[in-house]
Design a protein around this motif. Structure first.
Motif, PDB file in Angstrom:
ATOM      1  N   VAL A 124      -6.212  -0.747   6.493  1.00 46.40           N
ATOM      2  CA  VAL A 124      -5.440   0.457   6.786  1.00 46.40           C
ATOM      3  C   VAL A 124      -3.968   0.113   6.610  1.00 46.40           C
ATOM      4  O   VAL A 124      -3.507  -0.902   7.144  1.00 46.40           O
ATOM      5  CB  VAL A 124      -5.679   0.935   8.233  1.00 46.40           C
ATOM      6  N   GLY A 125      -3.234   0.919   5.876  1.00 45.62           N
ATOM      7  CA  GLY A 125      -1.803   0.693   5.712  1.00 45.62           C
ATOM      8  C   GLY A 125      -1.023   1.899   6.177  1.00 45.62           C
ATOM      9  O   GLY A 125      -1.495   3.032   6.027  1.00 45.62           O
ATOM     10  N   ALA A 129       4.247   0.089   4.534  1.00 41.78           N
ATOM     11  CA  ALA A 129       3.651  -1.105   3.931  1.00 41.78           C
ATOM     12  C   ALA A 129       4.021  -1.240   2.456  1.00 41.78           C
ATOM     13  O   ALA A 129       4.117  -0.247   1.734  1.00 41.78           O
ATOM     14  CB  ALA A 129       2.136  -1.062   4.080  1.00 41.78           C
ATOM     15  N   PHE A 130       4.246  -2.464   2.039  1.00 42.79           N
ATOM     16  CA  PHE A 130       4.406  -2.754   0.611  1.00 42.79           C
ATOM     17  C   PHE A 130       3.732  -4.087   0.315  1.00 42.79           C
ATOM     18  O   PHE A 130       3.603  -4.946   1.188  1.00 42.79           O
ATOM     19  CB  PHE A 130       5.879  -2.756   0.186  1.00 42.79           C
ATOM     20  N   LEU A 175      -2.731   2.250  -2.068  1.00 45.38           N
ATOM     21  CA  LEU A 175      -3.920   3.089  -1.896  1.00 45.38           C
ATOM     22  C   LEU A 175      -4.592   3.328  -3.240  1.00 45.38           C
ATOM     23  O   LEU A 175      -5.817   3.225  -3.368  1.00 45.38           O
ATOM     24  CB  LEU A 175      -3.524   4.413  -1.244  1.00 45.38           C
ATOM     25  N   ARG A 176      -3.785   3.605  -4.245  1.00 45.54           N
ATOM     26  CA  ARG A 176      -4.329   3.869  -5.578  1.00 45.54           C
ATOM     27  C   ARG A 176      -5.020   2.645  -6.167  1.00 45.54           C
ATOM     28  O   ARG A 176      -6.038   2.751  -6.848  1.00 45.54           O
ATOM     29  CB  ARG A 176      -3.210   4.333  -6.514  1.00 45.54           C
ATOM     30  N   TYR A 182      -7.199   3.373   3.633  1.00 48.34           N
ATOM     31  CA  TYR A 182      -6.670   4.410   4.520  1.00 48.34           C
ATOM     32  C   TYR A 182      -5.157   4.287   4.548  1.00 48.34           C
ATOM     33  O   TYR A 182      -4.616   3.175   4.632  1.00 48.34           O
ATOM     34  CB  TYR A 182      -7.210   4.261   5.946  1.00 48.34           C
ATOM     35  N   LEU A 183      -4.460   5.418   4.496  1.00 42.30           N
ATOM     36  CA  LEU A 183      -3.004   5.445   4.557  1.00 42.30           C
ATOM     37  C   LEU A 183      -2.591   6.361   5.693  1.00 42.30           C
ATOM     38  O   LEU A 183      -3.019   7.520   5.760  1.00 42.30           O
ATOM     39  CB  LEU A 183      -2.413   5.943   3.234  1.00 42.30           C
ATOM     40  N   THR A 184      -1.759   5.848   6.600  1.00 40.50           N
ATOM     41  CA  THR A 184      -1.325   6.615   7.767  1.00 40.50           C
ATOM     42  C   THR A 184       0.192   6.780   7.760  1.00 40.50           C
ATOM     43  O   THR A 184       0.899   6.053   7.043  1.00 40.50           O
ATOM     44  CB  THR A 184      -1.716   5.918   9.076  1.00 40.50           C
ATOM     45  N   PRO A 185       0.726   7.696   8.564  1.00 43.71           N
ATOM     46  CA  PRO A 185       2.177   7.738   8.755  1.00 43.71           C
ATOM     47  C   PRO A 185       2.680   6.438   9.372  1.00 43.71           C
ATOM     48  O   PRO A 185       1.900   5.652   9.936  1.00 43.71           O
ATOM     49  CB  PRO A 185       2.359   8.924   9.723  1.00 43.71           C
TER      50      PRO A 185
END
Length: 267
Positions: A124-125, A129-130, A175-176, A182-185
């Motif tokens: 999950v990021g 995040a990078f 994500l791609r 999973y991508l969150t705020p």
């Protein structure tokens, strides 16, 4: 008393393991690896799922380059005997140990930090995040299992690009490219990771073990050998819990699957 470089907390069936070197962007040195190994082994004994996260503003900026410089310039004595790489050992316990792991990622997830993240089974990021592999610019090479693990996640072309050019992937690009699923705020990755871990902990432990241990090994095999291993697995003795869960489904008392949100039909 030694410094606590890795924190550990048991929250029900979930073990929360945090890199705790925030002043160094959670850079990983041998002391971190030793404490991480202890935490991961403990989690395997007393938890059903583990969550990896970083304290402070980053998950991990990777290898402690000061320690790497010390080795490169022979300032630190080499071991008397060759042993398995300590990072390989610990990351493999995470990737193919007794329990699944979810990684909560924010800020820098680069170099060894990305190698650690890809040892987890679900990632999950958050929006901060990078991801990157700056080894090419540092005159070194990946050494924490990245040649195997990261390449299988993002493929050779993307990995080579990151290493050759120093390019960083944003959270959306991660994500791609399947670095995260999973991508969150910003600030919400850990909460989401805990939520997923709690859900995973409800699975049958034997099934979780097969997913994390048998499935990746099948990926290493030929088509025929993979099918044979699947056949052998499906014919192994099942636990009493398996029979109980199947009976619940037949009786109509099993918890239904959660469907994704359906698009609303226009009025």
């Amino acid at each position: 008393m030694s410094q606590t470089l890795v924190t550990y907390e048991l929250d029900g069936a979930v073990a929360l393991i945090g890199l705790n070197r925030a002043d160094k962007r959670n850079a990983i040195n041998e002391d971190v690896i030793v404490q991480l190994r202890d935490a991961v082994m403990r989690a395997g004994d007393e938890a059903d799922v583990g969550v990896l996260f970083g304290h402070g503003g980053n998950f991990s900026a990777g290898l402690d380059l000061r320690e790497a410089l010390s080795r490169a310039t022979a300032q630190s004595a080499p071991p008397r005997k060759r042993r398995r790489h300590s990072w390989h050992e610990v990351f493999d316990i995470i990737a193919r140990g007794p329990i699944p792991f979810v990684a909560a990622l924010h800020g820098a997830v680069v170099g060894g930090g990305l190698e650690l993240a890809t040892a987890a089974h679900v990632r999950v990021g958050d929006a901060t995040a990078f991801f990157g592999l700056p080894e090419g610019q540092r005159g070194i090479f990946v050494g924490g299992g990245g040649t195997v693990r990261i390449q299988r996640v993002i493929g050779y072309s993307v990995m080579a690009d990151l290493m050759l050019t120093g390019r960083l992937l944003s959270a959306e690009e991660g994500l791609r490219e399947h670095v995260i699923t999973y991508l969150t705020p910003a600030g919400e990755a850990l909460a989401k990771a805990k939520e997923l871990a709690a859900k995973i902990a409800q699975n049958a432990p034997d099934t979780n073990w097969r997913i994390t241990n048998l499935l990746p090994r099948v990926n290493d095999l030929s088509h025929e050998d993979g099918l044979f291993l699947e056949y052998m697995s499906s014919n192994m003795a099942r636990s009493p819990e398996t029979a109980k869960r199947l009976q619940e489904f037949v009786d109509g008392t099993a918890k239904p699957l959660e469907r994704p949100d359906q698009p609303k039909t226009p009025a």
